[in-house]
Design a protein around this motif. Structure first.
Motif, mmCIF file in Angstrom:
data_model
loop_
_atom_site.group_PDB
_atom_site.id
_atom_site.type_symbol
_atom_site.label_atom_id
_atom_site.label_comp_id
_atom_site.label_asym_id
_atom_site.label_seq_id
_atom_site.Cartn_x
_atom_site.Cartn_y
_atom_site.Cartn_z
ATOM 1 N N MET A 127 0.834 -1.200 0.000
ATOM 2 C CA MET A 127 0.000 0.000 0.000
ATOM 3 C C MET A 127 0.866 1.247 0.000
ATOM 4 O O MET A 127 1.981 1.245 0.523
ATOM 5 N N SER A 128 0.340 2.318 -0.556
ATOM 6 C CA SER A 128 1.060 3.592 -0.535
ATOM 7 C C SER A 128 1.158 4.084 0.910
ATOM 8 O O SER A 128 0.329 3.762 1.767
ATOM 9 N N GLU A 129 2.164 4.892 1.165
ATOM 10 C CA GLU A 129 2.370 5.432 2.506
ATOM 11 C C GLU A 129 1.197 6.297 2.935
ATOM 12 O O GLU A 129 0.746 6.240 4.087
ATOM 13 N N ILE A 130 0.666 7.096 1.998
ATOM 14 C CA ILE A 130 -0.488 7.956 2.303
ATOM 15 C C ILE A 130 -1.679 7.112 2.735
ATOM 16 O O ILE A 130 -2.379 7.443 3.701
ATOM 17 N N LEU A 131 -1.925 6.022 2.039
ATOM 18 C CA LEU A 131 -3.054 5.155 2.386
ATOM 19 C C LEU A 131 -2.869 4.546 3.773
ATOM 20 O O LEU A 131 -3.815 4.483 4.565
ATOM 21 N N GLU A 132 -1.661 4.106 4.089
ATOM 22 C CA GLU A 132 -1.408 3.522 5.416
ATOM 23 C C GLU A 132 -1.646 4.555 6.518
ATOM 24 O O GLU A 132 -2.277 4.259 7.534
ATOM 25 N N TYR A 133 -1.118 5.767 6.318
ATOM 26 C CA TYR A 133 -1.343 6.824 7.312
ATOM 27 C C TYR A 133 -2.836 7.103 7.484
ATOM 28 O O TYR A 133 -3.334 7.289 8.602
ATOM 29 N N TYR A 134 -3.554 7.157 6.358
ATOM 30 C CA TYR A 134 -4.982 7.494 6.363
ATOM 31 C C TYR A 134 -5.781 6.436 7.136
ATOM 32 O O TYR A 134 -6.619 6.776 7.980
ATOM 33 N N ILE A 135 -5.504 5.169 6.863
ATOM 34 C CA ILE A 135 -6.198 4.092 7.573
ATOM 35 C C ILE A 135 -5.860 4.129 9.053
ATOM 36 O O ILE A 135 -6.745 3.993 9.918
ATOM 37 N N ALA A 136 -4.586 4.325 9.365
ATOM 38 C CA ALA A 136 -4.158 4.376 10.768
ATOM 39 C C ALA A 136 -4.863 5.506 11.505
ATOM 40 O O ALA A 136 -5.276 5.353 12.668
ATOM 41 N N GLY A 137 -5.023 6.655 10.845
ATOM 42 C CA GLY A 137 -5.724 7.774 11.457
ATOM 43 C C GLY A 137 -7.175 7.449 11.734
ATOM 44 O O GLY A 137 -7.700 7.759 12.821
ATOM 45 N N GLN A 138 -7.826 6.830 10.778
ATOM 46 C CA GLN A 138 -9.233 6.485 10.978
ATOM 47 C C GLN A 138 -9.411 5.469 12.101
ATOM 48 O O GLN A 138 -10.328 5.584 12.922
ATOM 49 N N LEU A 139 -8.541 4.484 12.164
ATOM 50 C CA LEU A 139 -8.654 3.472 13.216
ATOM 51 C C LEU A 139 -8.365 4.072 14.588
ATOM 52 O O LEU A 139 -9.022 3.723 15.579
ATOM 53 N N THR A 140 -7.387 4.973 14.651
ATOM 54 C CA THR A 140 -7.042 5.617 15.921
ATOM 55 C C THR A 140 -8.193 6.460 16.441
ATOM 56 O O THR A 140 -8.511 6.450 17.637
ATOM 57 N N CYS A 141 -8.822 7.212 15.562
ATOM 58 C CA CYS A 141 -9.863 8.165 15.956
ATOM 59 C C CYS A 141 -11.240 7.532 16.138
ATOM 60 O O CYS A 141 -12.081 8.090 16.865
ATOM 61 N N LEU A 142 -11.491 6.419 15.489
ATOM 62 C CA LEU A 142 -12.849 5.856 15.421
ATOM 63 C C LEU A 142 -13.553 5.732 16.770
ATOM 64 O O LEU A 142 -14.702 6.179 16.902
ATOM 65 N N PRO A 143 -12.929 5.167 17.813
ATOM 66 C CA PRO A 143 -13.660 5.043 19.079
ATOM 67 C C PRO A 143 -14.036 6.387 19.700
ATOM 68 O O PRO A 143 -15.020 6.475 20.443
ATOM 69 N N ASP A 144 -13.263 7.450 19.383
ATOM 70 C CA ASP A 144 -13.513 8.763 19.978
ATOM 71 C C ASP A 144 -14.510 9.603 19.198
ATOM 72 O O ASP A 144 -14.966 10.634 19.705
#
Length: 452
Positions: free
Chosen positions: A281-298
């Motif tokens: 995966m592209s680096e941008i995509l990995e960062y984007y997914i990681a951000g969504q997973l980190t923020c999702l519960p909040d």
């Protein structure tokens, strides 16, 4: 059409009225008809609308716990700005001109209450980073025989679906209501909400439609308008459409999955495309997914805004209750879809059909950008197979109260959306919970009336 062309069209038109609307905090369109001369006079000014549209709930009961507006403020006018780029004509109303508005030029409401203004703010941040966000939402919804009055007179007990049985991707069931399906496809197209496709989902009277993707703001406009348009078209077929996340506990829920990708704002390249000639995966995509997973519960209430939303999540309704992602895995919270460079995207599967598209899109984009800004590593392994059975993943809050309390206290939520918005939005969700707790349900009567 450009602004000048729209003005000339209205001046030359025999139509005397224009229909305008704004979206409230629940994504419900609030609007009215105005004379075209008033509309033309308002184009370069602001239009006053009573700010009670942000001071009451979906049943028009006024909040008693919000600060931005309420009895204490006297419900003054908020200053709306009409967006001529949203111009379309309503085909089921003889071509009546229609426009959306928002409060992006009224700072008080832009910062705290207006969903479209929030999305515009997040999108401006996205573009300042050199990205163009392209989104689309797909909806599942149930259709019933009769008008809303017929339903309410029976207190919504045992409504009759327009088709029987569990029959996903059925040609027979779409044929049974062919005129309705045809009107949906053709009238939505004429209303500038083009569909990729429409089909039955599994369940009596349930359909699914995917809207063709667009830049994020017009995509959200289309998603907001889609639900109201479907309901109005259904009325003309003596039907009622519902976008409740879970109308019947024994039947599947209704999803509102959000498809999204980021593009180079200058070169027109899909930044989610995989590295050339590899499965990486592209680096941008990995960062984007990681951000969504980190923020999702909040920020879960942005994706699951009602009491009913949580009846769908985590109950085998293709709506995961844990922080997961996977490659083309429909059991994960985030599904990575790799087709080709142009169409590679992610799909957020937590949102239901009951979402406010402006808020859900803002939450998805802001959390993805959060991952890019902070260069978050995607250290959560992908889910292979049934992600519902992966008990080691972070669990999402399982009711609106817990989700809202977590969001209200979250520094991440305030960083993403601003303290004023988080304060107002979470208080409206607490209000929603209080209204629910003030009711005696049929379940309680059946369980306790005689035995206790």
């Amino acid at each position: 059409m450009h602004k000048e062309e729209i003005i000339q069209f209205l001046k030359d038109s025999n139509e005397s009225k224009v229909k305008i609307a704004v979206a409230d905090i629940d994504g419900i369109l609030r609007g009215k008809y105005i004379h075209k001369h008033k509309f033309l006079d308002t184009l370069d000014k602001t239009l006053g609308l009573c700010d009670v549209i942000f001071g009451w709930d979906s049943g028009d009961v006024c909040y008693d716990n919000t600060e931005v507006t309420g009895w204490h403020s006297g419900y003054p006018d908020a200053k709306a700005v009409l967006d001529v780029s949203t111009f379309r004509r309503i085909p089921w109303e003889n071509g009546t001109p229609f426009f959306l508005a928002d409060f992006s030029e009224d700072k008080k409401y832009a910062e705290s209450t207006c969903p479209r203004s929030l999305l515009k703010k997040i999108n401006a941040d996205c573009e300042s980073m050199g990205f163009k966000a392209r989104f689309s939402q797909e909806f599942e919804w149930f259709n019933f025989k009769g008008k809303p009055g017929d339903m309410s007179s029976n207190e919504f007990h045992v409504p009759e679906p327009v088709t029987p049985g569990m029959f996903g991707y059925s040609l027979l069931r779409t044929s049974l209501n062919q005129s309705y399906c045809n009107d949906l496809f053709e009238m939505l197209e004429a209303f500038n909400i083009p569909l990729e496709g429409i089909h039955t989902e599994t369940g009596p009277g349930v359909y699914e439609a995917a809207i063709i993707y667009d830049d994020i703001l017009p995509a959200a406009d289309k998603a907001i308008l889609f639900k109201t348009a479907v309901k109005e078209i259904a009325y003309r077929h003596n039907m009622t459409a519902t976008f409740m996340a879970k109308w019947n506990i024994k039947l599947p829920g209704s999803g509102g999955h959000i498809h999204q990708s980021l593009w180079d704002n200058y070169g027109g390249k899909n930044l989610f495309a995989f590295d050339k000639g590899s499965d990486k995966m592209s680096e941008i995509l990995e960062y984007y997914i990681a951000g969504q997973l980190t923020c999702l519960p909040d920020i879960l209430p942005m994706f699951a805004p009602t009491i009913n939303s949580y009846k769908r999540i985590g109950h085998g309704d293709w709506a995961p209750s844990t922080v997961t992602w996977g490659m083309d895995n429909r059991t994960a919270a985030i599904r990575v879809i790799r087709v080709n460079d142009k169409n590679t995207r992610i799909e957020s599967r937590v949102p239901g059909a009951d979402t406010n598209a402006y808020l859900a899109f803002a939450a998805a984009l802001a959390s993805g950008l959060y991952g890019i800004k902070h260069k978050l590593k995607l250290d959560i392994p992908p889910s292979d197979g049934n992600a519902y059975q992966d008990k080691k993943r972070v669990k999402l809050p399982d009711n609106l109260l817990d989700a809202t309390v977590q969001m209200a206290a979250s520094p991440i939520a305030k960083e993403l959306f601003g303290e004023a918005f988080v304060n107002h939005f979470t208080k409206t969700r607490i209000w929603e919970w209080r209204q629910f707790m003030n009711q005696v349900t049929d379940w309680e009567l059946k369980r306790y009336f005689e035995i206790i």
